[in-house]
Design a protein around this motif. Sequence first.
Motif, PDB file in Angstrom:
ATOM      1  N   LEU A 288      13.100  -1.644   7.265  1.00 24.37           N
ATOM      2  CA  LEU A 288      12.448  -2.553   7.872  1.00 24.37           C
ATOM      3  C   LEU A 288      11.962  -2.478   9.361  1.00 24.37           C
ATOM      4  CD1 LEU A 288      15.265  -3.945   6.338  1.00 24.37           C
ATOM      5  CD2 LEU A 288      14.280  -6.255   6.830  1.00 24.37           C
ATOM      6  N   ALA A 289      10.354  -2.681   9.478  1.00 28.41           N
ATOM      7  CA  ALA A 289       9.765  -2.092  10.577  1.00 28.41           C
ATOM      8  C   ALA A 289       9.050  -3.291  11.229  1.00 28.41           C
ATOM      9  CB  ALA A 289       8.894  -0.832  10.531  1.00 28.41           C
ATOM     10  N   VAL A 290       8.863  -3.269  12.423  1.00 34.50           N
ATOM     11  CA  VAL A 290       8.072  -4.216  13.384  1.00 34.50           C
ATOM     12  C   VAL A 290       6.670  -3.423  13.523  1.00 34.50           C
ATOM     13  CG1 VAL A 290       7.745  -5.639  15.458  1.00 34.50           C
ATOM     14  CG2 VAL A 290       9.890  -5.801  14.255  1.00 34.50           C
ATOM     15  N   GLY A 291       5.577  -3.662  12.977  1.00 31.34           N
ATOM     16  CA  GLY A 291       4.334  -2.973  13.216  1.00 31.34           C
ATOM     17  C   GLY A 291       4.030  -2.034  12.242  1.00 31.34           C
ATOM     18  N   GLY A 292       3.054  -2.046  11.730  1.00 34.30           N
ATOM     19  CA  GLY A 292       2.252  -0.975  10.626  1.00 34.30           C
ATOM     20  C   GLY A 292       2.578   0.205  10.989  1.00 34.30           C
ATOM     21  N   PRO A 293       2.194   0.669  12.302  1.00 34.10           N
ATOM     22  CA  PRO A 293       2.353   2.070  12.738  1.00 34.10           C
ATOM     23  C   PRO A 293       3.614   2.700  12.692  1.00 34.10           C
ATOM     24  CG  PRO A 293       0.775   0.916  13.966  1.00 34.10           C
ATOM     25  CD  PRO A 293       1.504   0.003  13.304  1.00 34.10           C
ATOM     26  N   VAL A 294       4.761   1.737  12.880  1.00 36.87           N
ATOM     27  CA  VAL A 294       6.315   2.271  12.755  1.00 36.87           C
ATOM     28  C   VAL A 294       6.727   2.587  11.379  1.00 36.87           C
ATOM     29  CG1 VAL A 294       8.436   1.587  13.192  1.00 36.87           C
ATOM     30  CG2 VAL A 294       6.627   1.055  14.929  1.00 36.87           C
ATOM     31  N   ALA A 295       6.075   2.056  10.338  1.00 36.31           N
ATOM     32  CA  ALA A 295       6.322   2.011   9.113  1.00 36.31           C
ATOM     33  C   ALA A 295       5.536   3.315   8.677  1.00 36.31           C
ATOM     34  CB  ALA A 295       5.836   0.771   8.190  1.00 36.31           C
ATOM     35  N   GLU A 296       4.392   3.631   9.096  1.00 40.57           N
ATOM     36  CA  GLU A 296       3.985   4.779   8.722  1.00 40.57           C
ATOM     37  C   GLU A 296       4.521   6.231   9.402  1.00 40.57           C
ATOM     38  OE1 GLU A 296      -0.225   5.030   9.924  1.00 40.57           O
ATOM     39  OE2 GLU A 296      -0.721   3.163   8.444  1.00 40.57           O
ATOM     40  N   ALA A 297       5.181   5.939  10.578  1.00 38.44           N
ATOM     41  CA  ALA A 297       5.890   7.054  11.167  1.00 38.44           C
ATOM     42  C   ALA A 297       7.105   7.372  10.534  1.00 38.44           C
ATOM     43  CB  ALA A 297       6.273   6.811  12.731  1.00 38.44           C
ATOM     44  N   LEU A 298       7.748   6.265   9.992  1.00 38.73           N
ATOM     45  CA  LEU A 298       9.057   6.446   8.822  1.00 38.73           C
ATOM     46  C   LEU A 298       8.806   7.266   7.754  1.00 38.73           C
ATOM     47  CD1 LEU A 298      10.825   3.008   9.588  1.00 38.73           C
ATOM     48  CD2 LEU A 298      11.640   5.189  10.446  1.00 38.73           C
ATOM     49  N   THR A 299       7.639   6.861   7.211  1.00 40.75           N
ATOM     50  CA  THR A 299       7.275   7.380   5.894  1.00 40.75           C
ATOM     51  C   THR A 299       6.529   8.851   6.074  1.00 40.75           C
ATOM     52  OG1 THR A 299       5.389   6.276   5.883  1.00 40.75           O
ATOM     53  CG2 THR A 299       7.337   5.301   4.712  1.00 40.75           C
TER      54      THR A 299
ATOM     55  N   ARG B 157       0.700  -1.191   0.004  1.00 40.81           N
ATOM     56  CA  ARG B 157      -0.011   0.084   0.133  1.00 40.81           C
ATOM     57  C   ARG B 157       1.097   1.172   0.010  1.00 40.81           C
ATOM     58  NH1 ARG B 157      -1.496   2.440   5.427  1.00 40.81           N
ATOM     59  NH2 ARG B 157      -0.085   1.103   6.904  1.00 40.81           N
ATOM     60  N   ASN B 158       0.308   2.450  -0.465  1.00 43.52           N
ATOM     61  CA  ASN B 158       0.915   3.692  -0.413  1.00 43.52           C
ATOM     62  C   ASN B 158       0.667   4.552   0.705  1.00 43.52           C
ATOM     63  OD1 ASN B 158       1.197   6.726  -1.646  1.00 43.52           O
ATOM     64  ND2 ASN B 158       2.453   5.355  -2.895  1.00 43.52           N
ATOM     65  N   VAL B 159       2.018   5.071   1.477  1.00 42.44           N
ATOM     66  CA  VAL B 159       1.707   5.714   2.721  1.00 42.44           C
ATOM     67  C   VAL B 159       2.818   6.730   2.438  1.00 42.44           C
ATOM     68  CG1 VAL B 159       2.411   6.050   4.916  1.00 42.44           C
ATOM     69  CG2 VAL B 159       1.314   3.819   4.187  1.00 42.44           C
ATOM     70  N   GLY B 160       2.239   8.149   2.267  1.00 43.03           N
ATOM     71  CA  GLY B 160       2.941   9.282   2.106  1.00 43.03           C
ATOM     72  C   GLY B 160       3.651   9.401   0.837  1.00 43.03           C
ATOM     73  N   GLY B 161       2.991   8.746  -0.017  1.00 41.31           N
ATOM     74  CA  GLY B 161       3.802   8.952  -1.441  1.00 41.31           C
ATOM     75  C   GLY B 161       4.840   7.764  -1.575  1.00 41.31           C
ATOM     76  N   LYS B 162       5.037   6.802  -0.729  1.00 41.10           N
ATOM     77  CA  LYS B 162       5.920   5.723  -0.828  1.00 41.10           C
ATOM     78  C   LYS B 162       5.258   4.399  -0.592  1.00 41.10           C
ATOM     79  CE  LYS B 162       9.474   8.392   1.379  1.00 41.10           C
ATOM     80  NZ  LYS B 162       8.823   9.767   1.677  1.00 41.10           N
ATOM     81  N   ASP B 163       5.371   3.350  -1.496  1.00 40.76           N
ATOM     82  CA  ASP B 163       5.080   2.037  -1.574  1.00 40.76           C
ATOM     83  C   ASP B 163       5.731   1.374  -0.294  1.00 40.76           C
ATOM     84  OD1 ASP B 163       3.279   2.628  -3.530  1.00 40.76           O
ATOM     85  OD2 ASP B 163       4.694   1.819  -5.087  1.00 40.76           O
ATOM     86  N   ILE B 164       4.977   0.762   0.491  1.00 42.48           N
ATOM     87  CA  ILE B 164       5.373  -0.154   1.669  1.00 42.48           C
ATOM     88  C   ILE B 164       4.749  -1.510   1.564  1.00 42.48           C
ATOM     89  CG2 ILE B 164       6.016   1.909   3.066  1.00 42.48           C
ATOM     90  CD1 ILE B 164       3.447   0.964   4.792  1.00 42.48           C
ATOM     91  N   THR B 165       5.526  -2.526   1.868  1.00 45.04           N
ATOM     92  CA  THR B 165       4.958  -4.162   1.604  1.00 45.04           C
ATOM     93  C   THR B 165       4.686  -4.360   3.216  1.00 45.04           C
ATOM     94  OG1 THR B 165       6.121  -4.435  -0.322  1.00 45.04           O
ATOM     95  CG2 THR B 165       5.468  -6.230   0.907  1.00 45.04           C
ATOM     96  N   GLU B 166       3.560  -4.842   3.467  1.00 49.90           N
ATOM     97  CA  GLU B 166       3.220  -5.309   4.834  1.00 49.90           C
ATOM     98  C   GLU B 166       2.939  -6.824   4.999  1.00 49.90           C
ATOM     99  OE1 GLU B 166       1.241  -1.226   6.513  1.00 49.90           O
ATOM    100  OE2 GLU B 166      -0.057  -2.792   5.833  1.00 49.90           O
ATOM    101  N   TRP B 167       3.088  -7.470   6.053  1.00 50.21           N
ATOM    102  CA  TRP B 167       2.961  -8.916   6.349  1.00 50.21           C
ATOM    103  C   TRP B 167       1.466  -8.596   7.359  1.00 50.21           C
ATOM    104  CZ3 TRP B 167       7.946 -11.902   7.644  1.00 50.21           C
ATOM    105  CH2 TRP B 167       8.748 -11.901   6.436  1.00 50.21           C
TER     106      TRP B 167
END
Length: 560
Positions: free
Chosen positions: A459-470, A428-438
């Motif tokens: 590489l992030a543990v937890g979807g919210p962390v990926a969103e915080a990075l992007t 899915r796309n978050v903040g204009g960047k594609d991220i792959t989630e398990w």
Amino acid sequence: MPETKSRFLIPVVGAAVVVVGSVAAFMYLRGPGGDSTGALSSAKLVPSSALMATYITTDPQAWAKLQQFGTPEAQKLVTKGLEDFNKDVLSDNSISYEKDIQPWVGGLMVAVLPPNAPKSNQSNQPPATQLRQEPQMLMVVGIKDKLGALNFANKLKGQKGVKSTESDYKGEKITQTTSEGNSNATYSAVLNNSYLVFSPEKPVVEKAIDTFKGQPSFATKDGASAVLAKGVDVKNSLAQIYIPDYAGMIQQIVAANPQTTTLTPQTLKQLQQVKSMVAAVGVDDAGVRLKAIANLDPQLNKFQYQNSPAKIVGQFPSDTFALVSGQGISQSWKTIVEQSNEYPEFKQALEQARSQLKTANFDLDKDIFGWMDGEFAFGTIPSNQGILARVGFGGAMVFNTSDRQTAQATLTKLDNLAKTQTINVATRNVGGKDITEWQVPQQGALFAHGWLDQNTVFLAVGGPVAEALTNNKNQTLDNSESFKAITSSLQKPNGGYFYLDMDKTMTIVNRFAAQSQQPIPPEANAILSSIRGLGVTATSPDKSTSQVEMLLALKPSTAK
């Protein structure tokens, strides 16, 4: 504490327990007296056989800096500890640290001498039952007020339950002090009316007298003279630590313990990478600072140091509360692999790891470590959403790489492996960047990865962390007040940071404590609440030198 025991502790010719056990507390609250002696002059009374020495200053200006830090709760805790100490050790109201001891005590050097050689096993007991031989201790106290020291000595002679006997050794008087009901003794001598030397072992005091009479001293020992002269540059130095022969010190301590396995040639070679070491603790406007300098053997030191530009810190959101960063994992891995040839057990474990990963179509050297050739950082980020709701935080790893193709191929292999475990892998796309989630049903993303720019993967543990990075935009860690306060004064350039925000960390700790119904003790909480954070970094100007700097950032005093 029984009266006989407390009366024994006082006459360790005045200052052994008092100076070592409570000097910091007294100085923290009220400031000490002046200092008339230095590390080098004290070291001239320490035998050359000493393994290491620590010099504690009594400079009032240095210790007074500590008074600018600490919450009222922490200061009350220190005050209570001081009062308890007085009750236990200075139980006789006629003895006062501030009136009787503080005025004449100068700097203190504590030296560690080699343990006695293990005694031969003359009994039928197996070697494992032999007692370990502990290192011997020698303390050297500078006397800056001879009259004050004399008055205190005379006052001690009038104490009940204390017995002192004197003997002569090479023209110097050694005083043996014991107390009723206690067989332990303390031995001391006053040399040149300028130094007090004491130890629980009489031969140690005799060695100090031999040194005073002209035998080789720690100050002239090979390696020691260099580290004593060099020192470490810290403001308001409180203590300096000197280790002239690091490998030799470890060898002698291990050799004195019959229950310890003999050092292997490989382990000894690792120890010999460090030739000598000097460290210092000081206090400045930011808090308590430790600096250590190791003198390395460039022929044995195989690790290639790399400076880190620390730009990767800017990829983390400002509320990141712990972080470790550095440079060049791939190069370090190559060095580890090379050195594994000298350690058969480690090499075997390495080969087993390679074989196991190969069954999953991963090449340990290429797919896992080969592309990690730039900056890296591991961080923990708070979050109360999704799968992280219970623990309150998640983690992230961010890497700069010059080999995006290999990195992406590794991530694709991981995704394919997850799919075989019936894990839903989606993009899915978050903040204009594609991220792959398990994704885990009804809990959100367990794991995520993606690219922050052309050369930076996370590489992030937890979807919210990926969103915080992007989505961190301008709210980045490197611009946060906490990170700047804790790390900005550390030496630069450097090889990376260890960073910890204590307030945010305690929020997580208190959360777990509440869940387990085991709250943090008030005393510990008072001390931790006085700490703003911890910052550590390392540098290596050349292959012969390694430097570490640590700042325990403290909060300014709020006491009225």
